[in-house]
Design an enzyme around this catalytic site. Structure first.
Site, PDB file in Angstrom:
ATOM      1  N   TRP A  58       0.834  -1.212   0.000  1.00 63.13           N
ATOM      2  CA  TRP A  58       0.000   0.000   0.000  1.00 63.13           C
ATOM      3  C   TRP A  58       0.856   1.245   0.000  1.00 63.13           C
ATOM      4  O   TRP A  58       0.520   2.238  -0.663  1.00 63.13           O
ATOM      5  CB  TRP A  58      -0.983  -0.032   1.166  1.00 63.13           C
ATOM      6  N   ASP A 106      -1.911   6.287   6.610  1.00 63.96           N
ATOM      7  CA  ASP A 106      -2.928   5.376   6.092  1.00 63.96           C
ATOM      8  C   ASP A 106      -3.207   4.350   7.187  1.00 63.96           C
ATOM      9  O   ASP A 106      -2.393   3.463   7.453  1.00 63.96           O
ATOM     10  CB  ASP A 106      -2.401   4.696   4.824  1.00 63.96           C
ATOM     11  N   LYS A 161     -12.274  -2.332   6.465  1.00 65.83           N
ATOM     12  CA  LYS A 161     -11.516  -3.287   7.260  1.00 65.83           C
ATOM     13  C   LYS A 161     -11.967  -3.277   8.722  1.00 65.83           C
ATOM     14  O   LYS A 161     -12.418  -4.284   9.218  1.00 65.83           O
ATOM     15  CB  LYS A 161     -10.021  -3.016   7.150  1.00 65.83           C
TER      16      LYS A 161
HETATM   17  C1  LIG Z   1      -7.063  -2.153   1.793  1.00 61.79           C
HETATM   18  C2  LIG Z   1      -6.080  -1.089   1.966  1.00 61.79           C
HETATM   19  C3  LIG Z   1      -5.991  -0.005   1.074  1.00 61.79           C
HETATM   20  C4  LIG Z   1      -6.863   0.097  -0.150  1.00 61.79           C
HETATM   21  O1  LIG Z   1      -8.140   0.448   0.215  1.00 61.79           O
HETATM   22  P1  LIG Z   1      -9.259   0.830  -0.852  1.00 61.79           P
HETATM   23  O2  LIG Z   1     -10.296   1.426   0.042  1.00 61.79           O
HETATM   24  O3  LIG Z   1      -9.666  -0.431  -1.521  1.00 61.79           O
HETATM   25  O4  LIG Z   1      -8.693   1.807  -1.804  1.00 61.79           O
HETATM   26  C5  LIG Z   1      -5.071   0.969   1.334  1.00 61.79           C
HETATM   27  N1  LIG Z   1      -4.265   0.904   2.398  1.00 61.79           N
HETATM   28  C6  LIG Z   1      -4.304  -0.125   3.272  1.00 61.79           C
HETATM   29  C7  LIG Z   1      -3.381  -0.135   4.445  1.00 61.79           C
HETATM   30  C8  LIG Z   1      -5.212  -1.142   3.081  1.00 61.79           C
HETATM   31  O5  LIG Z   1      -5.269  -2.162   3.955  1.00 61.79           O
END
Ligand SMILES: *Cc1c(COP(=O)(O)O)cnc(C)c1O
Length: 362
Positions: A103, A174, A198
């Site tokens: 990511w 993030d 998540k």
């Molecule tokens: C799943 C994930 C993403 C991507 O998320 P989307 O909402 O599908 O764009 C980005 N960063 C992390 C740490 C993730 O686990």
């Protein structure tokens, strides 16, 4: 009777059963309004109350100080990979990137398209990131517009338990896969962002917690729909926000509060992590976690068996036993058990029990 699997998917992922039941109960006639929440105008009083309740609950649960504002946006965390450099770059370029997994690589890739970023750390071994950097390994610039990092590496199974010190440079994180896993000091972050799917709800909405001065200072030479300043001014209702995901996030936050808030989440998550890592470490090498011990994620537990054939067999037999979503990401292989807030201890105990039996039989 509904049979529900124990769902270890990385995202979208399992949600608390009471939250799903509430949505079901309220679906056709939301609070006596004669229609479903998804049929209400995003500018009407009924939805607006839900929207603001979600913001208030998040503020309470995370103890977000007055210096920060909560925003909701579309497009997932991946869209933020592009919007962060678009909004926060300075005339010299994008920010400093601490790359600790897939990511982070993607975030860096988008930043490169917008304006030259700087890589503060990026050390993979054969494309895998099995540990996190120490402070003295980071090559940070004191005049960077921001520092970006991924707090929990969903695919690699690593997690930052202590934040790097970025001095006066705004820290942008993030937190898609570990927001709300425990209490944090929000004042240390200039910006937190997370796709909801998540640890917070269904897919379809991204939650941002941003320092107001950063919002005010964000660039205005980009289309309005992408400007943090405009989103903030409109209380995230610049256009039609994903109303149902926001409603679900609100309900997940209400559930967290009922459970005792983030201190309770942390105790619960640590107990689950200890149970699975304990099973790995106590297996005489049958199960192996590739991640440096001090960086092991409490949200996504990654491990391998002695052979790929056994990995496959493990996943197949676990699935047959109602333990689903355990196949590792194709990039790292092996097994991954995602054990977010909504995963009950009982689900983890069933997995641990299965692991013991499988190791004995094989
Ligand atoms: C799943 C994930 C993403 C991507 O998320 P989307 O909402 O599908 O764009 C980005 N960063 C992390 C740490 C993730 O686990």
């Amino acid at each position: 009777m509904v049979t529900r699997h124990v769902n270890f998917n990385a995202g979208p992922s399992t949600l608390p059963l009471p939250v799903l039941e509430r949505a079901q109960r309220e679906f056709l006639d939301y609070e006596g309004s004669g229609m479903s929440i998804i049929e209400h105008s995003h500018r009407g009083a009924v939805y607006e109350a839900v929207h603001n309740d979600a913001i208030e609950r998040l503020t309470r649960v995370l103890q977000i100080p007055d210096t920060h504002q909560v925003l909701f946006m579309h497009g997932g965390a991946s869209t933020q990979f592009a919007l962060i450099p678009m909004n926060l770059r300075n005339d010299a370029g994008s920010g400093d990137y601490i790359v600790t997994g897939t990511w982070g690589q993607k975030a860096l890739g988008e930043a490169k398209i917008v304006a030259t970023p700087h890589v503060a750390w990026d050390q993979s071994v054969e494309g895998r990131y099995e540990r996190l950097p120490k402070q003295d390994e980071l090559n940070l610039r004191p005049d960077a517009p921001y520092v970006h990092l991924t707090s929990n590496n969903t695919i690699m199974g690593t997690q930052f338990f202590e934040l790097p010190d970025t001095g006066a440079v705004p820290l942008v994180v993030d937190m898609s896969s570990d927001i709300l896993w425990r209490p944090i000091d929000v004042s240390r972050f200039a910006m937190i962002y997370a796709g909801a799917q998540k640890n917070m709800g269904p897919s379809g909405v991204t939650v941002l917690i941003m320092r107001k001065d950063l919002i005010e200072g964000a660039r205005k030479d980009i289309p309005k729909i992408f400007r943090y300043g405009e989103v903030a001014k409109a209380n995230s209702l610049q256009n039609t926000i994903a109303t149902f995901p926001v409603y679900m996030v609100r309900n997940v936050l209400a559930w967290i509060e009922e459970q005792g808030g983030l201190p309770a989440m942390e105790r619960h998550n640590r107990a689950k992590g200890e149970a699975i890592y304990g099973a790995i470490d106590g297996s005489d090498g049958f199960y192996r976690c590739p991640v440096a011990t001090e960086d092991r994620s409490v949200m996504n537990v990654v491990f391998r068996l002695p052979s790929e054939a056994l990995d496959k067999k493990f996943v197949a037999e676990a699935t047959a036993a109602g333990l689903v979503g355990l196949k590792g990401h194709r990039q790292v292989g092996g097994i991954r058990a995602s054990i977010y807030n909504a995963m009950p201890l009982d689900g983890v105990e069933r997995l641990v029990d299965f692991m013991h039996r499988f190791a004995q039989a094989n």
